[in-house]
Design a protein around this motif. Sequence first.
Motif, PDB file in Angstrom:
ATOM      1  N   GLY A   7     -47.628  -3.914  14.050  1.00 41.04           N
ATOM      2  CA  GLY A   7     -46.367  -4.142  14.747  1.00 41.04           C
ATOM      3  C   GLY A   7     -45.918  -2.905  15.494  1.00 41.04           C
ATOM      4  O   GLY A   7     -45.438  -2.989  16.631  1.00 41.04           O
ATOM      5  N   LEU A   8     -46.100  -1.733  14.873  1.00 40.32           N
ATOM      6  CA  LEU A   8     -45.765  -0.488  15.571  1.00 40.32           C
ATOM      7  C   LEU A   8     -46.638  -0.299  16.796  1.00 40.32           C
ATOM      8  O   LEU A   8     -46.168   0.105  17.864  1.00 40.32           O
ATOM      9  N   GLY A   9     -47.940  -0.572  16.652  1.00 42.34           N
ATOM     10  CA  GLY A   9     -48.851  -0.379  17.774  1.00 42.34           C
ATOM     11  C   GLY A   9     -48.477  -1.217  18.979  1.00 42.34           C
ATOM     12  O   GLY A   9     -48.542  -0.759  20.122  1.00 42.34           O
ATOM     13  N   PHE A  10     -48.076  -2.474  18.715  1.00 41.57           N
ATOM     14  CA  PHE A  10     -47.779  -3.387  19.817  1.00 41.57           C
ATOM     15  C   PHE A  10     -46.339  -3.278  20.324  1.00 41.57           C
ATOM     16  O   PHE A  10     -46.072  -3.504  21.496  1.00 41.57           O
ATOM     17  N   PHE A  11     -45.413  -2.944  19.417  1.00 35.50           N
ATOM     18  CA  PHE A  11     -44.004  -3.061  19.774  1.00 35.50           C
ATOM     19  C   PHE A  11     -43.236  -1.747  19.776  1.00 35.50           C
ATOM     20  O   PHE A  11     -42.085  -1.725  20.213  1.00 35.50           O
ATOM     21  N   LEU A  12     -43.831  -0.647  19.282  1.00 37.66           N
ATOM     22  CA  LEU A  12     -43.100   0.615  19.304  1.00 37.66           C
ATOM     23  C   LEU A  12     -42.682   0.996  20.723  1.00 37.66           C
ATOM     24  O   LEU A  12     -41.544   1.440  20.926  1.00 37.66           O
ATOM     25  N   PRO A  13     -43.561   0.842  21.735  1.00 41.54           N
ATOM     26  CA  PRO A  13     -43.085   1.126  23.100  1.00 41.54           C
ATOM     27  C   PRO A  13     -41.870   0.278  23.487  1.00 41.54           C
ATOM     28  O   PRO A  13     -40.946   0.763  24.139  1.00 41.54           O
ATOM     29  N   THR A  14     -41.873  -0.996  23.054  1.00 40.28           N
ATOM     30  CA  THR A  14     -40.745  -1.879  23.362  1.00 40.28           C
ATOM     31  C   THR A  14     -39.497  -1.462  22.599  1.00 40.28           C
ATOM     32  O   THR A  14     -38.383  -1.436  23.148  1.00 40.28           O
ATOM     33  N   ILE A  15     -39.676  -1.111  21.303  1.00 38.45           N
ATOM     34  CA  ILE A  15     -38.543  -0.698  20.480  1.00 38.45           C
ATOM     35  C   ILE A  15     -37.938   0.593  21.018  1.00 38.45           C
ATOM     36  O   ILE A  15     -36.715   0.719  21.173  1.00 38.45           O
ATOM     37  N   VAL A  16     -38.809   1.566  21.304  1.00 41.85           N
ATOM     38  CA  VAL A  16     -38.329   2.836  21.854  1.00 41.85           C
ATOM     39  C   VAL A  16     -37.677   2.611  23.209  1.00 41.85           C
ATOM     40  O   VAL A  16     -36.680   3.242  23.552  1.00 41.85           O
TER      41      VAL A  16
END
Length: 516
Positions: A313-322
Amino acid sequence: MANESISKAETGGSLVQETAEKSATTTSMSNKIEAANTDDSRDGAPAYEYDRLAERKLRNKIDLMIMPTTCLLYLFCFIDRANIGNARIAGMDVELGMKGFDYNATLSMFYVSYIIFELPSNVVCKIVGPGWFIPFLTVMFGICSVGCGFVQTTQQMMGVRFLLGMFEAGMMPGVAYYLSRWYRRSELTFRMGLYLVTGPVAGAFGALLAGAILNLDSFGAAKGWRMIFAIEGVVTIGLGVIGFFTLTDRPETARWLSDDEKRLCEERLRSERLGATKVLDKLDKKKLVLGMFNPMVISTSVIFLFCNITVQGLGFFLPTIVGSIHADKTVIQKQLFTVPPYIVGSIVTLIIPLLSWRWDRRQIFMIVTAPMGITGYIIFLATTNQTARYAATFLITSSAFYLGALTNSQVSANVVSDTARTSAIGLNVLFGNIGGLISTWSFLPFDAPNYPIGNGLNLGVQMGTLTIATIMLFWMKRNNAARDRREAEELEKIRDMTREEQEDLDWKHPSFRWRS
């Protein structure tokens, strides 16, 4: 090899000691013999004695010849898997016309094929040999990554991602199995940490690389986000080709080892494998089944499933979350903000396996670090303060990435045969990628920008990791005590079995003990 003494015990109802000695005049007597693991004979693993200096030299040579290529291949494996997150914030979803849940469905296609081909791929890896199979997989998923840069529709991207998952399915379990051909149980966790640390490194390096690539005008016919896939895929293909020449399949075929070093390499592995007559056994259906239907393998695999809900989830969505935290920043700045959490995660991913190697323990580290992840997701749920939420990402990366090394080495430590190890690691990674599939539906569009559903799910799995790891630690101690009480009686029952039949018992052998 100078001053080497090997003591082996094979179990056939009782332990039989055989000692072979080889001496030379050039090494002092005081350095000759030391016990490698003084408590091994208690749980049925043969006591093994050897020259520590010779063993250290051998291990350093293996590290030098095996680890650099392995780490590089897995680094770009992870980059090719997760670069879709970087491509998304660079405009991929808009250009391909993704709407609603299209992005989540595209991510899911990768894991559908990954799960389907996970176990079969690791069985093929044993048959073909990891020294050949791993480079082949690298070349193929590199080609798929390049293909992602030339798709024109969402459906085409889904198809190529399905193929990418099919070829990447064998990488993580294949590399873990490959390293188990070279390293002792206590050494394996740190070496797995060395190659799995490339996961968070890939997150940091991938973001930096994506930022640099986006500054280019074009790469051949590829422009914009397409260059991310094309350039990184070409590099992966080149590394895979190099891997055919640099990965030695097994100690027996290593031209860079002397005959004495080959023998030492095999004997130190066999010393930990209860009653084993050889390190690499023939493929055996019964052992494959025992490798999967093992209480420690199943429970550890569930922990890895939980871990991957967070890590993938971090790999796919960390850019989106940040990106949602720093909405006023440019695309490249958003990419760069994802780097520091990955750097911290990388450091912890090395420190924890290093401590695990020193103490030959894995379960306790799964327990003591879980509260960091729990705290991180509580912060995500409790506040919308940007600084606090960004700080929480550091806690989360520090509690998640190292579990890949610990869980794979833990299932490896709690089976006996090479065949059982193949299926045990395969099952562990299969469960992990079920977690990856779940992660693709964790952060949904209607849940933005604070993602309470995704963060709540991750809080739950972090608490699940803490609970299961703690329960299984106490279960192992209790079951080992029960095995101690029954050992003499159970050994009597198998006295008339042949050596091959006793080997087929694997973790069900009366002298086997669980390793925490």
